[in-house]
Design an enzyme around this catalytic site. Structure first.
Site, short mmCIF file in Angstrom:
data_model
loop_
_atom_site.label_atom_id
_atom_site.label_comp_id
_atom_site.label_asym_id
_atom_site.label_seq_id
_atom_site.Cartn_x
_atom_site.Cartn_y
_atom_site.Cartn_z
N ASP A 1 -13.44 48.79 -7.52
CA ASP A 1 -13.01 47.88 -8.40
C ASP A 1 -14.14 46.66 -8.28
O ASP A 1 -13.96 45.88 -7.26
CB ASP A 1 -11.76 47.23 -7.86
CG ASP A 1 -11.35 46.18 -9.04
OD1 ASP A 1 -11.99 45.69 -9.76
OD2 ASP A 1 -10.00 45.63 -8.98
N LYS B 1 -14.11 40.63 -16.29
CA LYS B 1 -14.69 39.09 -15.93
C LYS B 1 -15.95 38.85 -16.60
O LYS B 1 -16.26 38.70 -18.07
CB LYS B 1 -14.55 39.00 -14.56
CG LYS B 1 -12.99 38.99 -14.08
CD LYS B 1 -12.94 38.14 -12.73
CE LYS B 1 -11.39 37.94 -12.35
NZ LYS B 1 -10.91 38.67 -11.34
N PHE C 1 -6.66 43.20 -4.36
CA PHE C 1 -6.02 42.40 -5.47
C PHE C 1 -6.89 43.32 -6.64
O PHE C 1 -8.02 43.43 -6.78
CB PHE C 1 -6.47 40.88 -5.62
CG PHE C 1 -6.01 40.24 -6.65
CD1 PHE C 1 -4.86 39.93 -6.95
CD2 PHE C 1 -6.96 40.40 -7.96
CE1 PHE C 1 -4.35 39.37 -7.92
CE2 PHE C 1 -6.45 39.91 -9.29
CZ PHE C 1 -5.18 39.42 -9.26
C1 PLP Z 1 -9.61 39.42 -11.37
C2 PLP Z 1 -9.62 40.84 -10.83
C3 PLP Z 1 -8.80 41.84 -11.33
C4 PLP Z 1 -7.83 41.57 -12.57
O1 PLP Z 1 -8.42 41.05 -14.03
P1 PLP Z 1 -7.56 40.44 -14.71
O2 PLP Z 1 -8.59 40.17 -15.92
O3 PLP Z 1 -7.00 39.35 -14.18
O4 PLP Z 1 -6.43 41.44 -15.21
C5 PLP Z 1 -8.71 42.95 -10.87
N1 PLP Z 1 -9.53 43.38 -9.73
C6 PLP Z 1 -10.31 42.34 -9.13
C7 PLP Z 1 -11.06 42.69 -7.81
C8 PLP Z 1 -10.23 41.19 -9.83
O5 PLP Z 1 -11.03 40.06 -9.09
#
Ligand code: PLP
Length: 400
Positions: free
Chosen positions: A225, A254, A140
């Site tokens: 990520d 985040k 994700f």
């Molecule tokens: C939440 C998340 C994203 C995307 O972030 P958004 O601010 O919702 O665009 C990308 N990678 C990971 C691992 C995430 O948990």
């Protein structure tokens, strides 16, 4: 207006792209949120780890209010006095020489993808527009068209093509699969150190380290990520640190802004991030002074309150306690720090009903996919609060 009134309006006028629990929150503080009926809940989701610092942290609030009264947006056409300090503090805290700020996590992932491609053409001399990026199954990384192009989740992807080419998907946790997928055109391998949205999937020990070695050997960038796993969530500043790995590009978002504002960034050294030239990439709001001031305060809280260490200690305790709960429904408890997944057996009737039941007992947790309950409270939680929650979780996991 009561809970049902708000829900009715939301359902009538808003797109139905989420399936939230039916709780309407009107205020929050620390690990607690309060609904419009005045009921109090322990937040065990932390807005997908965006509020690691706890809700409405007073120091971050102070920074927001202070900066909002001065200047909020200059665009990058002019400079501001907050962004340089955010750059410097991010570098000092993470050990990367440079960073590039964006807003949402998806935008930062897109930025990392663009940078890896640019590096491939400029440095590795991959023929133009031939660069490949290797990603993992069940990843994700966000919701843009390019990012869902390499998703393996039909729900995220099926109705949204045509897709962006240039991505190769391999099995997560399998080093050999990465090795086999590398070609002379490979620009990068992009991974989540722990797959949060996939259901808190922790790869075998040493996986990331082995991928890092493969990347070095083959002149390929490693992109981590850490939007969800970073900034203390798993008990280290970055989850990659558990494997003693330093990615070439680390993506954060985040908790970078403690839940107050969308702020994301990519971190890298000058040999990579120095490649972007003026005009090649940008964002009107990226690096704005309000965002920068909030991010600075958010990082300071993580440092000052030793949230990584807290997460390590309390996470270990929480996982241990959850593992000891006898339950006919639980298949596995796993995680690192305060990023915890409780996987239910396939005949348990789905995680959703357990989340609904937990809500009734004053605990907000969210199912991820069908069979995993994620427990990821703000990192400012204390042992007493975990001990308060455990009997309710025990009861819930023993429902018929
Ligand atoms: C939440 C998340 C994203 C995307 O972030 P958004 O601010 O919702 O665009 C990308 N990678 C990971 C691992 C995430 O948990």
């Amino acid at each position: 207006m009561n809970t049902q009134d708000f829900i009715k309006i939301e359902e009538q006028y808003g797109a139905h792209n989420y399936h939230p629990l039916d709780v309407v929150i009107e205020k929050a503080e620390g690990v607690w949120v309060y609904d419009v009926e005045g009921k109090k809940y322990l937040d065990c989701l932390s807005a997908y780890s965006a509020v690691n610092q706890g809700h409405v942290h007073p120091e971050i609030l102070k920074a927001l209010i202070g900066q909002a009264g001065k200047v909020t947006l200059t665009s990058r056409a002019f400079r501001n006095d907050q962004l340089p300090m955010l750059y410097k503090e991010l570098s000092e805290m993470t050990g990367y020489e440079m960073s590039l700020p964006m807003n949402s996590g998806a935008e930062a992932v897109e930025t990392a993808v663009k940078l890896a491609r640019k590096w491939a053409y400029q440095v590795k001399k991959v023929p133009r527009h031939q660069a490949e990026i290797i990603v993992a199954g069940n990843n994700f990384h966000g919701r843009t068209v390019t990012i869902v192009s390499f998703s393996t989740e039909p729900l995220y992807r099926d109705d949204f093509g045509p897709f962006t080419p240039g991505f190769v998907v391999v099995e997560y946790g399998n080093v050999e699969a990465v090795e086999k997928a590398i070609t002379p055109n490979t620009a990068a391998v992009m991974l989540e150190p722990i797959q949060g949205e996939a259901g808190v999937i922790v790869p075998p020990a040493g996986y990331l380290k082995a991928v890092e070695a493969l990347c070095k050997k083959n002149n390929v960038l490693l992109i981590a990520d850490e939007i969800q796993t970073g900034l203390g969530r798993t008990g280290k500043l970055f989850a990659a640190h558990h494997d003693d790995v330093r990615a070439d590009i680390t993506v954060v978002g985040k908790a970078l802004a403690g839940g107050f504002y969308p702020v994301s960034a990519i971190l890298a050294d000058k040999s990579v991030l120095g490649l972007f030239q003026a005009g090649e990439h940008g964002s009107t709001f990226g690096g704005n002074p309000l965002a920068a001031a909030i991010a600075r305060a958010s990082l300071k809280v993580i440092r000052d309150e030793k949230l990584s260490e807290r997460s390590a200690t309390l996470g270990e305790y929480f996982i241990e306690q959850l593992s000891e709960i006898p339950s006919p429904h639980v298949k596995e408890v796993r995680g690192k720090g305060l990023l915890i997944g409780v996987e239910l057996k396939s005949d348990a009737g789905g995680a959703r009903r357990f989340c609904e039941a937990l809500k009734g007992k004053g605990i907000l947790a969210k199912e991820t996919h069908d069979n995993v309950i994620r427990f990821a409270p703000p990192l400012v939680i204390d042992k007493e609060t975990i001990d308060w929650a455990l009997p309710a979780i025990r009861e819930t996991l023993n429902m018929p």
